[in-house]
Design a protein around this motif. Structure first.
Motif, PDB file in Angstrom:
ATOM      1  N   GLN A  39      -4.583  -0.403  -6.156  1.00  0.00           N
ATOM      2  CA  GLN A  39      -5.721  -0.814  -5.579  1.00  0.00           C
ATOM      3  C   GLN A  39      -7.291  -0.141  -5.975  1.00  0.00           C
ATOM      4  OE1 GLN A  39      -5.205   0.753  -1.489  1.00  0.00           O
ATOM      5  NE2 GLN A  39      -3.251  -0.805  -1.155  1.00  0.00           N
ATOM      6  N   SER A  61       0.438   3.141   5.803  1.00  0.00           N
ATOM      7  CA  SER A  61      -0.249   2.426   6.925  1.00  0.00           C
ATOM      8  C   SER A  61      -0.840   3.390   8.085  1.00  0.00           C
ATOM      9  CB  SER A  61       0.886   1.444   7.281  1.00  0.00           C
ATOM     10  OG  SER A  61       1.721   2.114   8.186  1.00  0.00           O
ATOM     11  N   TRP A  96     -10.968   1.360   0.571  1.00  0.00           N
ATOM     12  CA  TRP A  96      -9.997   0.683  -0.204  1.00  0.00           C
ATOM     13  C   TRP A  96     -10.324  -0.719  -0.364  1.00  0.00           C
ATOM     14  CZ3 TRP A  96      -6.688   3.941  -2.572  1.00  0.00           C
ATOM     15  CH2 TRP A  96      -6.567   5.291  -2.257  1.00  0.00           C
ATOM     16  N   SER A 125       0.842  -1.196  -0.054  1.00  0.00           N
ATOM     17  CA  SER A 125       0.092   0.075  -0.069  1.00  0.00           C
ATOM     18  C   SER A 125       0.744   1.117   0.020  1.00  0.00           C
ATOM     19  CB  SER A 125      -0.798   0.103   1.278  1.00  0.00           C
ATOM     20  OG  SER A 125       0.023   0.029   2.284  1.00  0.00           O
ATOM     21  N   ARG A 143     -10.149  -2.718   3.182  1.00  0.00           N
ATOM     22  CA  ARG A 143      -9.533  -2.107   4.214  1.00  0.00           C
ATOM     23  C   ARG A 143     -10.453  -1.702   5.377  1.00  0.00           C
ATOM     24  NH1 ARG A 143      -7.069   3.351   4.807  1.00  0.00           N
ATOM     25  NH2 ARG A 143      -5.315   3.073   6.208  1.00  0.00           N
ATOM     26  N   TRP A 176      -6.233  -4.557   6.870  1.00  0.00           N
ATOM     27  CA  TRP A 176      -6.930  -5.297   5.667  1.00  0.00           C
ATOM     28  C   TRP A 176      -7.448  -6.728   6.176  1.00  0.00           C
ATOM     29  CZ3 TRP A 176      -7.497  -3.387   0.960  1.00  0.00           C
ATOM     30  CH2 TRP A 176      -6.662  -2.211   0.770  1.00  0.00           C
ATOM     31  N   PHE A 204      -6.430   1.093  10.703  1.00  0.00           N
ATOM     32  CA  PHE A 204      -7.183   0.410   9.896  1.00  0.00           C
ATOM     33  C   PHE A 204      -6.089  -0.647   9.421  1.00  0.00           C
ATOM     34  CE2 PHE A 204      -9.001   4.854   9.009  1.00  0.00           C
ATOM     35  CZ  PHE A 204     -10.241   4.502   8.750  1.00  0.00           C
TER      36      PHE A 204
END
Length: 160
Positions: free
Chosen positions: A123, A41, A77, A38, A56, A47, A45
């Motif tokens: 993404q 970070s 996302w 990604s 996400r 994944w 949040f």
């Protein structure tokens, strides 16, 4: 004497139909972690899903978005292994949702997505909006190369 008993019964039914955070079976990303490349970070949040389809989610299961004045909207996302935003600019991705609890069910429908990418990551992206606060079960459906991938999760949409 019967009127107060009936009144209490009605009040009990109305109170029982609402889902509180304690009753909302939120999906915690830690239950199915996915390592996704990604652009950055945030510990708020993480994944959730698999390499076939991941979303996400808020780490604590509570969706805040931009508040009730903006339908709790925010960027949402989505990722799959091998996704290339330059080749798949408009992913075949839809979201449906239903508010859990309450007397009259509320629904959400989001058709279509866009993308975002940078150096080393790519993404899918949608503008996620919820009609109201509460406990929401959301299902994602993504079709790529004739194969359908589904993912369901639950978030508690909160008003702060």
């Amino acid at each position: 004497m019967k009127k107060p008993v009936h009144l209490l019964f009605v009040i009990a039914l109305v109170g029982a139909s609402r889902v509180t955070f304690a009753d909302c079976p939120v999906t915690l990303p830690s239950s199915s972690p996915v390592d996704v490349p990604s652009s950055g970070s945030s510990s708020a949040f993480a994944w959730y899903g698999s390499e076939a389809l991941a979303v996400r989610l808020p780490a604590d299961g509570r969706w805040k978005g931009m508040g009730p004045a903006n339908n709790f909207g925010d960027k949402f996302w989505i990722w799959r292994r091998g996704y290339d935003a330059k080749l798949e600019t408009r992913p075949a991705l839809t979201f449906t949702g239903v508010k859990l609890g309450g007397d009259s069910p509320e629904h959400l429908q989001i058709d279509g997505a866009t993308n975002a990418f940078g150096d080393g990551w790519s993404q899918m992206l949608v503008g996620m909006e919820f009609p109201s606060a509460g406990c929401w079960r959301v299902s994602a459906k993504y079709v790529f190369a004739g194969i359908t991938h589904d993912l369901t999760f639950v978030v508690d949409v909160i008003s702060e």
